[in-house]
Design a protein around this motif. Structure first.
Motif, PDB file in Angstrom:
ATOM      1  N   GLY A  61      85.660  44.561  43.753  1.00 23.44           N
ATOM      2  CA  GLY A  61      84.679  43.479  43.806  1.00 23.44           C
ATOM      3  C   GLY A  61      85.256  42.104  44.050  1.00 23.44           C
ATOM      4  O   GLY A  61      84.614  41.088  43.738  1.00 23.44           O
ATOM      5  N   VAL A  62      86.454  42.040  44.586  1.00 23.70           N
ATOM      6  CA  VAL A  62      87.021  40.721  44.893  1.00 23.70           C
ATOM      7  C   VAL A  62      87.407  40.673  46.371  1.00 23.70           C
ATOM      8  O   VAL A  62      87.544  41.704  47.032  1.00 23.70           O
ATOM      9  CB  VAL A  62      88.257  40.392  44.013  1.00 23.70           C
ATOM     10  N   ILE A  63      87.595  39.436  46.865  1.00 24.83           N
ATOM     11  CA  ILE A  63      87.974  39.222  48.252  1.00 24.83           C
ATOM     12  C   ILE A  63      89.206  40.063  48.614  1.00 24.83           C
ATOM     13  O   ILE A  63      90.212  40.035  47.901  1.00 24.83           O
ATOM     14  CB  ILE A  63      88.290  37.720  48.485  1.00 24.83           C
ATOM     15  N   GLY A  64      89.111  40.808  49.721  1.00 28.47           N
ATOM     16  CA  GLY A  64      90.253  41.575  50.197  1.00 28.47           C
ATOM     17  C   GLY A  64      90.738  40.966  51.497  1.00 28.47           C
ATOM     18  O   GLY A  64      90.067  41.112  52.521  1.00 28.47           O
ATOM     19  N   GLN A  65      91.877  40.289  51.444  1.00 27.12           N
ATOM     20  CA  GLN A  65      92.296  39.524  52.613  1.00 27.12           C
ATOM     21  C   GLN A  65      93.814  39.517  52.696  1.00 27.12           C
ATOM     22  O   GLN A  65      94.512  39.597  51.688  1.00 27.12           O
ATOM     23  CB  GLN A  65      91.731  38.094  52.497  1.00 27.12           C
ATOM     24  N   GLU A  66      94.317  39.373  53.910  1.00 22.21           N
ATOM     25  CA  GLU A  66      95.756  39.500  54.130  1.00 22.21           C
ATOM     26  C   GLU A  66      96.588  38.466  53.370  1.00 22.21           C
ATOM     27  O   GLU A  66      97.695  38.761  52.938  1.00 22.21           O
ATOM     28  CB  GLU A  66      96.038  39.334  55.635  1.00 22.21           C
ATOM     29  N   THR A  67      96.081  37.239  53.237  1.00 24.19           N
ATOM     30  CA  THR A  67      96.913  36.202  52.621  1.00 24.19           C
ATOM     31  C   THR A  67      96.293  35.565  51.376  1.00 24.19           C
ATOM     32  O   THR A  67      96.999  35.028  50.538  1.00 24.19           O
ATOM     33  CB  THR A  67      97.195  35.050  53.622  1.00 24.19           C
ATOM     34  N   THR A  68      94.979  35.618  51.280  1.00 19.72           N
ATOM     35  CA  THR A  68      94.281  34.957  50.181  1.00 19.72           C
ATOM     36  C   THR A  68      93.877  35.987  49.127  1.00 19.72           C
ATOM     37  O   THR A  68      93.462  37.087  49.468  1.00 19.72           O
ATOM     38  CB  THR A  68      93.030  34.245  50.739  1.00 19.72           C
ATOM     39  N   GLY A  69      93.965  35.603  47.855  1.00 18.91           N
ATOM     40  CA  GLY A  69      93.495  36.481  46.800  1.00 18.91           C
ATOM     41  C   GLY A  69      94.426  37.656  46.557  1.00 18.91           C
ATOM     42  O   GLY A  69      95.627  37.597  46.861  1.00 18.91           O
ATOM     43  N   ALA A  70      93.860  38.727  46.000  1.00 22.56           N
ATOM     44  CA  ALA A  70      94.651  39.879  45.567  1.00 22.56           C
ATOM     45  C   ALA A  70      95.445  40.488  46.719  1.00 22.56           C
ATOM     46  O   ALA A  70      96.575  40.952  46.528  1.00 22.56           O
ATOM     47  CB  ALA A  70      93.733  40.925  44.938  1.00 22.56           C
ATOM     48  N   GLY A  71      94.876  40.501  47.912  1.00 27.19           N
ATOM     49  CA  GLY A  71      95.576  41.090  49.053  1.00 27.19           C
ATOM     50  C   GLY A  71      96.841  40.320  49.398  1.00 27.19           C
ATOM     51  O   GLY A  71      97.924  40.900  49.566  1.00 27.19           O
ATOM     52  N   GLY A  72      96.718  39.026  49.490  1.00 27.10           N
ATOM     53  CA  GLY A  72      97.875  38.201  49.792  1.00 27.10           C
ATOM     54  C   GLY A  72      98.911  38.269  48.680  1.00 27.10           C
ATOM     55  O   GLY A  72     100.126  38.254  48.935  1.00 27.10           O
ATOM     56  N   PHE A  73      98.421  38.357  47.454  1.00 23.55           N
ATOM     57  CA  PHE A  73      99.300  38.494  46.292  1.00 23.55           C
ATOM     58  C   PHE A  73     100.182  39.735  46.443  1.00 23.55           C
ATOM     59  O   PHE A  73     101.399  39.688  46.286  1.00 23.55           O
ATOM     60  CB  PHE A  73      98.420  38.581  45.045  1.00 23.55           C
ATOM     61  N   MET A  74      99.536  40.862  46.772  1.00 24.06           N
ATOM     62  CA  MET A  74     100.289  42.114  46.866  1.00 24.06           C
ATOM     63  C   MET A  74     101.262  42.079  48.040  1.00 24.06           C
ATOM     64  O   MET A  74     102.392  42.543  47.929  1.00 24.06           O
ATOM     65  CB  MET A  74      99.297  43.270  47.053  1.00 24.06           C
ATOM     66  N   LYS A  75     100.814  41.492  49.148  1.00 22.78           N
ATOM     67  CA  LYS A  75     101.693  41.362  50.310  1.00 22.78           C
ATOM     68  C   LYS A  75     102.929  40.519  49.934  1.00 22.78           C
ATOM     69  O   LYS A  75     104.048  40.821  50.345  1.00 22.78           O
ATOM     70  CB  LYS A  75     100.926  40.706  51.458  1.00 22.78           C
ATOM     71  N   ALA A  76     102.717  39.489  49.136  1.00 20.02           N
ATOM     72  CA  ALA A  76     103.842  38.640  48.714  1.00 20.02           C
ATOM     73  C   ALA A  76     104.838  39.442  47.872  1.00 20.02           C
ATOM     74  O   ALA A  76     106.053  39.349  48.064  1.00 20.02           O
ATOM     75  CB  ALA A  76     103.332  37.430  47.940  1.00 20.02           C
ATOM     76  N   LEU A  77     104.328  40.247  46.942  1.00 17.67           N
ATOM     77  CA  LEU A  77     105.237  41.035  46.088  1.00 17.67           C
ATOM     78  C   LEU A  77     106.086  41.990  46.929  1.00 17.67           C
ATOM     79  O   LEU A  77     107.264  42.196  46.656  1.00 17.67           O
ATOM     80  CB  LEU A  77     104.447  41.841  45.050  1.00 17.67           C
ATOM     81  N   ARG A  78     105.470  42.598  47.954  1.00 18.72           N
ATOM     82  CA  ARG A  78     106.207  43.526  48.823  1.00 18.72           C
ATOM     83  C   ARG A  78     107.221  42.801  49.702  1.00 18.72           C
ATOM     84  O   ARG A  78     108.288  43.307  50.005  1.00 18.72           O
ATOM     85  CB  ARG A  78     105.222  44.211  49.802  1.00 18.72           C
ATOM     86  N   THR A  79     106.839  41.603  50.149  1.00 22.22           N
ATOM     87  CA  THR A  79     107.583  40.955  51.228  1.00 22.22           C
ATOM     88  C   THR A  79     108.733  40.083  50.745  1.00 22.22           C
ATOM     89  O   THR A  79     109.767  39.967  51.407  1.00 22.22           O
ATOM     90  CB  THR A  79     106.600  40.098  52.071  1.00 22.22           C
ATOM     91  N   ILE A  80     108.547  39.418  49.618  1.00 20.16           N
ATOM     92  CA  ILE A  80     109.560  38.452  49.164  1.00 20.16           C
ATOM     93  C   ILE A  80     110.957  39.079  49.021  1.00 20.16           C
ATOM     94  O   ILE A  80     111.938  38.502  49.494  1.00 20.16           O
ATOM     95  CB  ILE A  80     109.078  37.723  47.886  1.00 20.16           C
ATOM     96  N   PRO A  81     111.083  40.246  48.389  1.00 19.62           N
ATOM     97  CA  PRO A  81     112.437  40.805  48.274  1.00 19.62           C
ATOM     98  C   PRO A  81     113.088  41.055  49.642  1.00 19.62           C
ATOM     99  O   PRO A  81     114.277  40.786  49.820  1.00 19.62           O
ATOM    100  CB  PRO A  81     112.215  42.119  47.516  1.00 19.62           C
ATOM    101  N   VAL A  82     112.321  41.535  50.599  1.00 22.01           N
ATOM    102  CA  VAL A  82     112.882  41.790  51.931  1.00 22.01           C
ATOM    103  C   VAL A  82     113.300  40.476  52.584  1.00 22.01           C
ATOM    104  O   VAL A  82     114.383  40.357  53.157  1.00 22.01           O
ATOM    105  CB  VAL A  82     111.850  42.531  52.813  1.00 22.01           C
ATOM    106  N   MET A  83     112.450  39.462  52.474  1.00 20.60           N
ATOM    107  CA  MET A  83     112.775  38.165  53.078  1.00 20.60           C
ATOM    108  C   MET A  83     114.022  37.560  52.423  1.00 20.60           C
ATOM    109  O   MET A  83     114.843  36.942  53.102  1.00 20.60           O
ATOM    110  CB  MET A  83     111.586  37.212  52.954  1.00 20.60           C
ATOM    111  N   LEU A  84     114.159  37.733  51.109  1.00 23.87           N
ATOM    112  CA  LEU A  84     115.349  37.171  50.455  1.00 23.87           C
ATOM    113  C   LEU A  84     116.604  37.937  50.877  1.00 23.87           C
ATOM    114  O   LEU A  84     117.698  37.350  50.962  1.00 23.87           O
ATOM    115  CB  LEU A  84     115.166  37.154  48.932  1.00 23.87           C
ATOM    116  N   ASP A  85     116.463  39.224  51.167  1.00 20.90           N
ATOM    117  CA  ASP A  85     117.605  39.969  51.716  1.00 20.90           C
ATOM    118  C   ASP A  85     117.993  39.424  53.082  1.00 20.90           C
ATOM    119  O   ASP A  85     119.177  39.245  53.382  1.00 20.90           O
ATOM    120  CB  ASP A  85     117.248  41.463  51.853  1.00 20.90           C
ATOM    121  N   ILE A  86     116.995  39.185  53.901  1.00 24.96           N
ATOM    122  CA  ILE A  86     117.259  38.595  55.220  1.00 24.96           C
ATOM    123  C   ILE A  86     117.974  37.253  55.061  1.00 24.96           C
ATOM    124  O   ILE A  86     118.939  36.954  55.760  1.00 24.96           O
ATOM    125  CB  ILE A  86     115.933  38.424  56.001  1.00 24.96           C
TER     126      ILE A  86
END
Lengths: 434, 434, 434, 434
Positions: D107-132
């Motif tokens: 029941g919440v906004i599902g979006q690539e960058t905003t809200g829960a969707g963006g949150f989850m994408k950030a959790l997945r992506t940050i470790p990879v970006m810091l490795d880069i």
């Protein structure tokens, strides 16, 4: 925007005006100036007319269709101007000389903008500048006011706090650094980036980049880099001191970092009646002798002795950037607004700014290290009090301002200097109730 | 909390210790101290033993069951202490005398905490204090460290920045203001509220309330109010200066606001070998003559000549407030944390604080007016650099710190003073690589 | 200070007044109140007289020589008062009921102080409160105004920004935490220290100390400590959520952290016409039935159902601290002034303060962690806009305020709610031009 | 600076790459690129090879001597690069689809960058970006990292806080505003000045100037000015809402200001398995069908459907400005440093910046009005917690971050969403201990 520009120069009788005119002529193709109004006060009429004569000859020589209009009617001069340039000297050189002599007599730095001298000049000048601003608000509310009047930082702050005029404070200090590095590294000015932090006449360079390469260490260590620097500018600073500071001070810093040596020099000059005011008086006399020669129709080379090098260039460059909406970077005196986080929001600072037609926006300055911050905050607090004293005419605030100044060694000394200065300047200080 | 307290006094051989002991004895009913450890270094052993002898006689006389323990083993003394009091003097009076003499010789204020003298004392003292803090972290991590060691503000800041010890910096300046106003207005201290703003030895009173009535104007104008003031304390300030400041400076402000007059006095004393260090040496000699008299079993009256009035009272009052969790207000040196908005968060400030058993919380200070702000920020930036120089042993930072100090008239002067001081203090400055 | 106190209660006809009177009676030995003025508006006259009757019986029963004076003339009531207490409800319970019903109907939280309901109450109340303040400025400029009127934080901020009255905002939230922990840990309130951060009805506990021991982890983990806690208060929070927050929210946080659950409950109540306004109406009716019973001469126990527990105690404690200049700590709504660094200086906050006769000074709050900061800043910005909308009557600002509120799901929803509320409240909103 | 440039594209197999290549080709005369390295992971190999094939055909068609190098060896690709562009999608479209579906299901906004969707994408992506970033620190420490990876603001903040790489975050939002106004007013982009304030995907326009004339009111009122505007862009906002805001929101603001309407749309799409992820999957499929056609040797027009309009243009413009040291203004994601005074110093913001070869400096933003400030501070605090949760793998912090997000209606909802998301993303979250 108007199709053709009206420029108004208040203090048009200044010896600097020919340089400004030269700059206007050289940029007439992009600026399309139709009228330059030169305005001055009754006491400056003679010099004004000499300048106006020279101006007209310069225009003729250059084949430049700019109308030179001379007037003592300030409001008429301001009306509908696009740019108003202020370069006034309330009390003229005679009062500047008093500022220097009273200061030195009391054993403190006597200087046009720094210390007790600059303080007194501010008290005399702020009321006049605020009167000018009231007229701009009424007769040319969209004009840009370019203020060269010293102490430029304090004057600009007074205007920012007490008027609605679009004001920018200018100084030739920053442009001279660019010119100096351009020569030292043999590169055009556009290849140089300088990070400035500070306030007018108390500005530090914290970063120097030549073609994107960090080169400040060249200067701080006095060593040339084999890469491309041709030579290193001589700044006259102890290199150990510079290097530990991690920043390049400006010339006016010598009043703070070499106080005792400069005091000794000034006392020597004072005894021989050869302070800077005395020198300038002589230079001005010679300049006006040249200016009134009907055969002279160009800016004379002798003007360069007067100081103020590149002053015209920085003014004209700024007018061009505003007029053409270039969004390029100038080093200007503007409202702080959080740019230098360790200073109040409503004070004037001198930093890099992006210039657009409708606004001038300072670029963010990073954290200021304590060796810069301490002196900067101290002098700025003095400036804030000076503005308040000048506007209110409160002699108690004036005493606090002067005592606070780091170059004044005691409250008693401040009191004595202030007392004498207020008396001598009485006619220029209607706001102080005697 | 332990049922009975162990108090540790580092620098136990100080001539001040008997006053502290007197305070402990007087409050034994609420404090329930079981042990007082007096610890000192080898060079101070003789004085330590004299103090310890007097201490035991004082306990006996008072019928007080507190165990006095004397040691040169600092770690043992610290172990499990509830309160550690530091009152050390690295390099003893001989180095203080050097601080004063070198400063005055170079034409600047020579003083224990302000200017070049305080700067040098800080460089000597900070490494030793941080060693003590490491031991407290290990052997008494829950202890409160009450630091009296001067320059107390700078020392406290070094500890706040470079250790995890619960430190509070103390000074007798604030309590003396309370005592003075209590006498002037003939009211108990509890009826007085003072708003302080500043840092150690540079603290201003911005509000004074006697029984809730604003009375600061009494002081600023030198006029007594007919209401209830009995008399007005003489502060030795020019009233016009005070009134325009709108605040009451502390005694140490005279070094800044009356620099030239004090320099003249100091030079006179210097020429006759009668600086404050010389005086203190004489007083101390006389005090220890008394202390070692086996018939003396009370704090001798002569101690009052030593300065530091009410120093014991402020320490004991603070210990009582912590111990009893009184939540009452003391004026202390603590981490700023935004309390004085115009100073960085991580510096030490001296302001009113609420004291609880587990924490000391500064009370918010309103906007600081520019006449206070400018000097305050300047001196604080100097202090920050001094801490950094002392911790890193970076002589470039030391040069920046000393040059920045508003009482030093040039970078050259700073360089010469620093050079001589570093040489003379060589044995106390292992952190500086020579 | 006056020898005997005049207390003025605006909204004297409130059902809470008997509790306040009980507190005054209990502290008459130290407060020495001579007069209590109960003032109300024409529409509240009946209730005012009932309260006044009970008040007089209470005084008589207690043998207390306090004069109870009833009036509809607010200026007379304010004149020369030492303390003015405001507990008004503009539009009475009928408008509160509208606030709740319109909100819930539009699918958002309907509550007296939080969300759309509190917003509407603020718009109605601020103009009346500012009128009261103008009268205090004129007729009792030295009085302390203790404001209980909700939304207390917003109302207090409006007064701080738009009047010169010495105002303190009060809420019974903080005292209830003390009472709760006192019971849980079986210690007197004086042995408890709580670190609060926040604004009215959005206040977090970031530190809890019982006798100087940190105990917040007890609460956050739901585990009792074997040391001395008797039991742990049930807060109805998910422990994993609490523990990761590292702070204890207040009851009003449920509107933010449990929005969906509470919305469901409210909708249920709404359908059955049993919202809080309906309940309160019933309770008030019963209370006034009791109050007008001529045999009742004490505060009836039934009042406790009304909510507002310890409201009187916090008010009376505060008056005592001011009156006796105790310098002790209360949790109050005051001007921020940098205390919570992440909020503007000129807003109201709810934090620990030191209370003196002449001033109330907030204690510095450390850095606020992001999980608290984000919501706190958001709601505060909403409050700032609400104050501005209420003062200017600008419906655009009102729309921005309501849209900004984190409990409003869209600008359209805000617009519809606002439109309906402005219409329904028309008679109470002279500042909005319809 | 290297004479010829090595560009490295991480996520080179992205469907966006052809647009970037087109931009490189078009600017080869000033950029002088020698090599473009396209690097991807094993799972993306097939798409990488398709893109590389197309890239080579594009170079051949254009007669452009740029070497296209394809590799799975990221370190080799990074080594000595001048610019690294990151456009990765950890977990590919499959995980994006999960982000959307789990959000909408709860029941919440599902979006690539905003809200829960963006949150989850950030959790997945940050470790990879810091490795880069660690590899860039080691193999190309002087390189500029241009990050397009979403959520670009959060990713950029993580890099700013946890690496030493010279990172700039980019988004095509700002350039699209310029393009839109250029079309609406029929002027070149250079004649437009826009004042932006905000963070990535939450950016407001607070000033709009066309040839130096303030025109924002045109947009806010929906009225064209007769002067020179050809038409007014339709923003789909309620004009009363816009006008009272005094600023123009960006497209992503609709998730906040029209939450309920968008939720309804998303739920509809969710039920028909037609969320944005589903659409993008289809578009990508079609694009790669075109890309692998050996006859295609230009960027296909169909790419414009993919979104990301002008993404290449903003990247290439930025590279040109850095490379040529133009000191011109771009709107970028950089460290705040006090530019937006109401946000912490160490967070990422999206504002106008001056671009030089060696540094990117934000231009000072004035005071932010409360209607912008409240939401901005709230979302930024959420972003700060998200970065901290992603770096530490602390699920408590993750719960606080998600609960704090203004689009999440309760802590319980946050807990349920988080729990499901952590489970589904397990393989991408080594930092979270399960």
């Amino acid at each position: 925007m108007a199709d053709s520009l009206k420029l108004t120069v208040i203090g048009g009788g200044s010896s600097y005006t020919p340089e400004l005119l030269e700059g206007i002529i050289a940029n007439q193709d992009v600026l399309n100036v139709s009228e330059v109004w030169l305005v001055d006060i009754e006491e400056g009429k003679e010099k004004l007319y000499i300048i106006a004569g020279l101006a007209k000859r310069m225009m003729k020589k250059a084949g430049c269709p700019i109308n030179i209009i001379t007037t003592l009617d300030r409001k008429e001069a301001i009306k509908d101007a696009s740019y108003v340039i202020t370069q006034i000297r309330v009390g003229q050189l005679a009062m500047r000389r008093n500022d220097e002599y009273i200061s030195i007599k009391h054993g403190v730095i006597g200087q046009e903008t720094t210390g007790a001298g600059g303080f007194m000049k501010a008290l005399r000048t702020i009321p006049v500048m605020l009167d000018i601003c009231k007229e701009i608000e009424e007769f040319a509310p969209d004009a840009w006011l370019l203020n060269f009047t010293n102490p430029a930082g304090i004057i600009t702050e007074a205007i920012l706090k007490h008027s609605n005029v679009n004001v920018i404070g200018l100084c030739n200090n920053p442009i001279n650094f660019y010119k100096q590095f351009s020569k030292a590294y043999n590169v055009p000015v556009n290849d140089i980036s300088i990070s400035f932090v500070g306030i007018n006449h108390l500005i530090w360079i914290t970063g120097l980049f030549i073609k994107g390469q960090a080169r400040i260490v060249d200067i701080l260590t006095g060593k040339s880099d084999s890469y491309e620097a041709k030579n290193i500018p001589s700044l006259g600073w102890d290199l150990e001191f510079l290097q530990s500071m991690g920043a390049i001070p400006c010339g006016y810093h010598k009043y703070y970092y070499q106080t005792d040596q400069i005091l000794a020099q000034q006392y020597e000059a004072f005894q021989h009646h050869k302070t800077r005011a005395d020198e300038v008086r002589q230079i001005e006399k010679e300049l006006f002798d040249i200016y009134q020669n009907p055969d002279v129709d160009e800016k004379p080379e002798a003007l360069e002795l007067r100081g103020g090098a590149y002053y015209s260039e920085s003014a004209i460059n700024l007018i061009k950037s505003i007029h053409l909406n270039t969004k390029d970077v100038h080093t200007l005196n503007v409202r702080n607004n959080g740019t230098i986080g360790c200073l109040p929001d409503n004070v004037s600072i001198e930093v890099n700014c992006v210039v657009e037609n409708h606004q001038v926006t300072p670029m963010q300055v990073g954290t200021v290290p304590p060796q810069i911050r301490g002196l900067l905050q101290h002098v700025k607090a003095y400036e804030e009090l000076t503005v308040e004293a000048a506007v209110t005419g409160d002699s108690g605030l004036a005493l606090q301002a002067l005592t606070l100044h780091p170059l004044i060694p005691s409250a008693d000394r401040a009191k004595n200097i202030l007392s004498e200065m207020l008396e001598v300047n009485k006619q220029y200080l209607p706001q102080f109730h005697h």
